[in-house]
Motif scaffolding. Structure first.
Motif, PDB file in Angstrom:
ATOM      1  N   ALA B   5       6.030 -13.929   2.694  1.00 50.12           N
ATOM      2  CA  ALA B   5       7.140 -14.111   1.766  1.00 50.12           C
ATOM      3  C   ALA B   5       7.475 -12.790   1.097  1.00 50.12           C
ATOM      4  CB  ALA B   5       6.786 -15.159   0.712  1.00 50.12           C
ATOM      5  N   GLN B   6       8.735 -12.441   1.167  1.00 52.17           N
ATOM      6  CA  GLN B   6       9.242 -11.307   0.398  1.00 52.17           C
ATOM      7  C   GLN B   6      10.237 -11.912  -0.588  1.00 52.17           C
ATOM      8  OE1 GLN B   6       9.505  -8.661   4.362  1.00 52.17           O
ATOM      9  NE2 GLN B   6      10.058  -7.535   2.517  1.00 52.17           N
ATOM     10  N   PRO B   7       9.817 -12.092  -1.816  1.00 43.23           N
ATOM     11  CA  PRO B   7      10.588 -12.914  -2.744  1.00 43.23           C
ATOM     12  C   PRO B   7      11.900 -12.308  -3.213  1.00 43.23           C
ATOM     13  CG  PRO B   7       8.721 -11.908  -3.843  1.00 43.23           C
ATOM     14  CD  PRO B   7       8.556 -11.622  -2.383  1.00 43.23           C
ATOM     15  N   GLU B   8      12.073 -11.026  -3.021  1.00 39.94           N
ATOM     16  CA  GLU B   8      13.292 -10.359  -3.481  1.00 39.94           C
ATOM     17  C   GLU B   8      14.137  -9.941  -2.289  1.00 39.94           C
ATOM     18  OE1 GLU B   8      11.166  -7.992  -7.187  1.00 39.94           O
ATOM     19  OE2 GLU B   8      10.682  -7.552  -5.092  1.00 39.94           O
ATOM     20  N   ASP B   9      15.390 -10.404  -2.262  1.00 40.97           N
ATOM     21  CA  ASP B   9      16.302  -9.956  -1.203  1.00 40.97           C
ATOM     22  C   ASP B   9      16.678  -8.500  -1.408  1.00 40.97           C
ATOM     23  OD1 ASP B   9      18.084 -13.124  -1.006  1.00 40.97           O
ATOM     24  OD2 ASP B   9      16.290 -12.414   0.040  1.00 40.97           O
ATOM     25  N   GLN B  10      16.740  -8.077  -2.672  1.00 41.13           N
ATOM     26  CA  GLN B  10      17.192  -6.722  -2.968  1.00 41.13           C
ATOM     27  C   GLN B  10      16.444  -6.196  -4.188  1.00 41.13           C
ATOM     28  OE1 GLN B  10      21.480  -5.825  -2.564  1.00 41.13           O
ATOM     29  NE2 GLN B  10      21.388  -4.977  -4.609  1.00 41.13           N
ATOM     30  N   VAL B  11      16.104  -4.926  -4.105  1.00 35.68           N
ATOM     31  CA  VAL B  11      15.479  -4.231  -5.231  1.00 35.68           C
ATOM     32  C   VAL B  11      16.316  -3.002  -5.533  1.00 35.68           C
ATOM     33  CG1 VAL B  11      13.480  -2.884  -5.970  1.00 35.68           C
ATOM     34  CG2 VAL B  11      13.145  -5.044  -4.754  1.00 35.68           C
ATOM     35  N   ASN B  12      16.681  -2.851  -6.786  1.00 38.63           N
ATOM     36  CA  ASN B  12      17.450  -1.694  -7.215  1.00 38.63           C
ATOM     37  C   ASN B  12      16.591  -0.838  -8.133  1.00 38.63           C
ATOM     38  OD1 ASN B  12      20.495  -2.142  -6.407  1.00 38.63           O
ATOM     39  ND2 ASN B  12      19.683  -4.121  -7.044  1.00 38.63           N
ATOM     40  N   VAL B  13      16.627   0.467  -7.900  1.00 42.43           N
ATOM     41  CA  VAL B  13      15.837   1.389  -8.717  1.00 42.43           C
ATOM     42  C   VAL B  13      16.585   2.713  -8.811  1.00 42.43           C
ATOM     43  CG1 VAL B  13      14.511   2.230  -6.749  1.00 42.43           C
ATOM     44  CG2 VAL B  13      13.521   2.331  -9.036  1.00 42.43           C
ATOM     45  N   ALA B  14      16.397   3.392  -9.917  1.00 40.86           N
ATOM     46  CA  ALA B  14      17.012   4.708 -10.091  1.00 40.86           C
ATOM     47  C   ALA B  14      16.138   5.778  -9.456  1.00 40.86           C
ATOM     48  CB  ALA B  14      17.203   5.001 -11.578  1.00 40.86           C
ATOM     49  N   GLU B  15      16.797   6.782  -8.916  1.00 41.23           N
ATOM     50  CA  GLU B  15      16.059   7.887  -8.294  1.00 41.23           C
ATOM     51  C   GLU B  15      15.093   8.497  -9.301  1.00 41.23           C
ATOM     52  OE1 GLU B  15      18.435  11.221  -6.974  1.00 41.23           O
ATOM     53  OE2 GLU B  15      17.101  11.529  -5.259  1.00 41.23           O
ATOM     54  N   GLY B  16      13.871   8.764  -8.835  1.00 40.76           N
ATOM     55  CA  GLY B  16      12.860   9.326  -9.710  1.00 40.76           C
ATOM     56  C   GLY B  16      11.969   8.296 -10.380  1.00 40.76           C
ATOM     57  N   ASN B  17      12.424   7.052 -10.400  1.00 38.00           N
ATOM     58  CA  ASN B  17      11.610   5.980 -10.986  1.00 38.00           C
ATOM     59  C   ASN B  17      10.654   5.400  -9.938  1.00 38.00           C
ATOM     60  OD1 ASN B  17      12.914   6.349 -13.369  1.00 38.00           O
ATOM     61  ND2 ASN B  17      13.949   4.352 -13.399  1.00 38.00           N
ATOM     62  N   PRO B  18       9.585   4.764 -10.405  1.00 35.56           N
ATOM     63  CA  PRO B  18       8.679   4.117  -9.444  1.00 35.56           C
ATOM     64  C   PRO B  18       9.326   2.865  -8.867  1.00 35.56           C
ATOM     65  CG  PRO B  18       7.972   3.704 -11.698  1.00 35.56           C
ATOM     66  CD  PRO B  18       9.091   4.677 -11.784  1.00 35.56           C
ATOM     67  N   LEU B  19       8.924   2.545  -7.640  1.00 31.56           N
ATOM     68  CA  LEU B  19       9.456   1.349  -7.001  1.00 31.56           C
ATOM     69  C   LEU B  19       8.323   0.455  -6.510  1.00 31.56           C
ATOM     70  CD1 LEU B  19       9.319   1.259  -3.585  1.00 31.56           C
ATOM     71  CD2 LEU B  19      10.779   3.251  -3.906  1.00 31.56           C
ATOM     72  N   THR B  20       8.608  -0.840  -6.491  1.00 34.13           N
ATOM     73  CA  THR B  20       7.689  -1.828  -5.933  1.00 34.13           C
ATOM     74  C   THR B  20       8.494  -2.825  -5.120  1.00 34.13           C
ATOM     75  OG1 THR B  20       6.144  -1.662  -7.798  1.00 34.13           O
ATOM     76  CG2 THR B  20       6.000  -3.631  -6.415  1.00 34.13           C
ATOM     77  N   VAL B  21       8.047  -3.078  -3.907  1.00 34.12           N
ATOM     78  CA  VAL B  21       8.621  -4.119  -3.056  1.00 34.12           C
ATOM     79  C   VAL B  21       7.509  -5.120  -2.784  1.00 34.12           C
ATOM     80  CG1 VAL B  21       9.793  -4.642  -0.903  1.00 34.12           C
ATOM     81  CG2 VAL B  21      10.182  -2.438  -2.017  1.00 34.12           C
ATOM     82  N   LYS B  22       7.757  -6.380  -3.118  1.00 33.28           N
ATOM     83  CA  LYS B  22       6.691  -7.371  -3.128  1.00 33.28           C
ATOM     84  C   LYS B  22       6.546  -8.099  -1.790  1.00 33.28           C
ATOM     85  CE  LYS B  22       7.134  -8.214  -8.086  1.00 33.28           C
ATOM     86  NZ  LYS B  22       7.476  -9.205  -9.139  1.00 33.28           N
ATOM     87  N   CYS B  23       5.296  -8.458  -1.509  1.00 32.90           N
ATOM     88  CA  CYS B  23       4.976  -9.220  -0.300  1.00 32.90           C
ATOM     89  C   CYS B  23       3.765 -10.103  -0.577  1.00 32.90           C
ATOM     90  CB  CYS B  23       4.673  -8.280   0.861  1.00 32.90           C
ATOM     91  SG  CYS B  23       4.005  -9.086   2.337  1.00 32.90           S
ATOM     92  N   THR B  24       3.867 -11.375  -0.256  1.00 35.15           N
ATOM     93  CA  THR B  24       2.709 -12.258  -0.293  1.00 35.15           C
ATOM     94  C   THR B  24       2.581 -12.897   1.077  1.00 35.15           C
ATOM     95  OG1 THR B  24       4.005 -14.120  -1.127  1.00 35.15           O
ATOM     96  CG2 THR B  24       2.908 -12.731  -2.762  1.00 35.15           C
ATOM     97  N   TYR B  25       1.372 -13.299   1.405  1.00 33.24           N
ATOM     98  CA  TYR B  25       1.123 -13.801   2.755  1.00 33.24           C
ATOM     99  C   TYR B  25       0.249 -15.036   2.716  1.00 33.24           C
ATOM    100  CZ  TYR B  25      -3.479 -11.788   2.147  1.00 33.24           C
ATOM    101  OH  TYR B  25      -4.726 -11.506   1.670  1.00 33.24           O
ATOM    102  N   SER B  26       0.256 -15.744   3.814  1.00 35.08           N
ATOM    103  CA  SER B  26      -0.633 -16.883   4.009  1.00 35.08           C
ATOM    104  C   SER B  26      -1.116 -16.822   5.444  1.00 35.08           C
ATOM    105  CB  SER B  26       0.099 -18.204   3.746  1.00 35.08           C
ATOM    106  OG  SER B  26      -0.716 -19.304   4.082  1.00 35.08           O
ATOM    107  N   VAL B  27      -2.445 -16.852   5.617  1.00 41.55           N
ATOM    108  CA  VAL B  27      -3.009 -16.755   6.961  1.00 41.55           C
ATOM    109  C   VAL B  27      -4.358 -17.462   6.988  1.00 41.55           C
ATOM    110  CG1 VAL B  27      -4.141 -14.548   6.516  1.00 41.55           C
ATOM    111  CG2 VAL B  27      -3.471 -15.140   8.840  1.00 41.55           C
ATOM    112  N   SER B  28      -4.653 -18.087   8.097  1.00 39.52           N
ATOM    113  CA  SER B  28      -5.957 -18.719   8.256  1.00 39.52           C
ATOM    114  C   SER B  28      -6.877 -17.716   8.902  1.00 39.52           C
ATOM    115  CB  SER B  28      -5.830 -19.978   9.120  1.00 39.52           C
ATOM    116  OG  SER B  28      -5.164 -19.668  10.329  1.00 39.52           O
ATOM    117  N   GLY B  29      -7.676 -17.065   8.084  1.00 41.43           N
ATOM    118  CA  GLY B  29      -8.537 -15.999   8.565  1.00 41.43           C
ATOM    119  C   GLY B  29      -8.258 -14.732   7.796  1.00 41.43           C
TER     120      GLY B  29
END
Lengths: 115, 114
Positions: B5-29
């Motif tokens: 799951a990537q919960p955000e379709d779009q992330v906006n950030v200003a140049e020079g600022n830190p960025l985070t793009v989120k990801c959660t997963y589900s897996v057996s193992g």
């Protein structure tokens, strides 16, 4: 090293026609993957080859899609007959031997439009 | 079964600022996790992966990602964003061992504003 080569880059056909895509993986890569990427979605694996054998084709719509990798190098993906919902980018990828810990190397894809 | 799951379709950030793009997963193992970047009309390019070991993984172009097993997350980060980082980012998961098929998230569009 040369990357994964795909052709054509773009293809426009009418529904019910047939179409074929070609992929040449990175030299020496035993594993080849075909993906379908519909606009706004992530790539969906259609088929995975290990050399010239099929590892997984569980998500390949076999009534209309077929793929082959006869000599364990180049591969061809075919759609016959095409439907409107097949409009997508078809990506080919390769990796040295297909183990889960390896990243894949992708070609630039073929963008297919069905009229 | 496995999913990403990537919960955000779009992330906006200003140049020079830190960025985070989120990801959660589900897996057996145990999971192997990957981040890829896609520029317009191009294929996916590998950025980094988590296989085992340190939870903080460093990759190409100054990107890094942190594996969090308890939260089943693998967020992509960069301390200082560049306009040229604007692209589509995909998280992917595979089950460890063997040659299990990968599952990709639907992607997050990163837009870095000058």
């Amino acid at each position: 090293e040369a990357g994964v080569a795909q052709s054509p880059r773009y293809k426009i056909i009418e529904k019910r026609q047939s179409v074929a895509f070609w992929c040449n993986p990175i030299s020496g890569h035993a594993t080849l993957y075909w993906y379908q990427q519909i606009l706004g979605q992530g790539p969906k694996l259609l088929i995975q080859f290990q050399n010239n054998g099929v590892v997984d084709d569980s998500q390949l719509p076999k009534d209309r899609f077929s793929a082959e990798r006869l000599k364990g190098v180049d591969s061809t993906l075919k759609i016959q007959p095409a439907k409107l919902e097949d409009s997508a980018v078809y990506l080919c990828a390769s990796s040295p031997d297909g183990y889960s810990n390896q990243p894949q190397h992708f070609g630039d894809g073929t963008r297919l439009s069905i009229l | 079964a496995q999913s990403v799951a990537q919960p955000e379709d779009q992330v906006n950030v200003a140049e020079g600022n830190p960025l985070t793009v989120k990801c959660t997963y589900s897996v057996s193992g145990n999971p192997y996790l990957f981040w890829y970047v896609q520029y317009p009309n191009r294929g996916l390019q590998f950025l980094l992966k988590y296989i085992t070991g340190d939870n903080l993984v460093k990759g190409s172009y100054g990107f890094e990602a942190e594996f969090n097993k308890s939260q089943t997350s693998f967020h992509l980060k960069k301390p200082s964003a560049l306009v040229s980082d604007s692209a589509l980012y995909f998280c992917a998961v595979r089950i460890s061992g063997g040659s299990y098929i990968p599952t990709f998230g639907r992607g997050t569009s990163l837009i870095v504003h000058p």
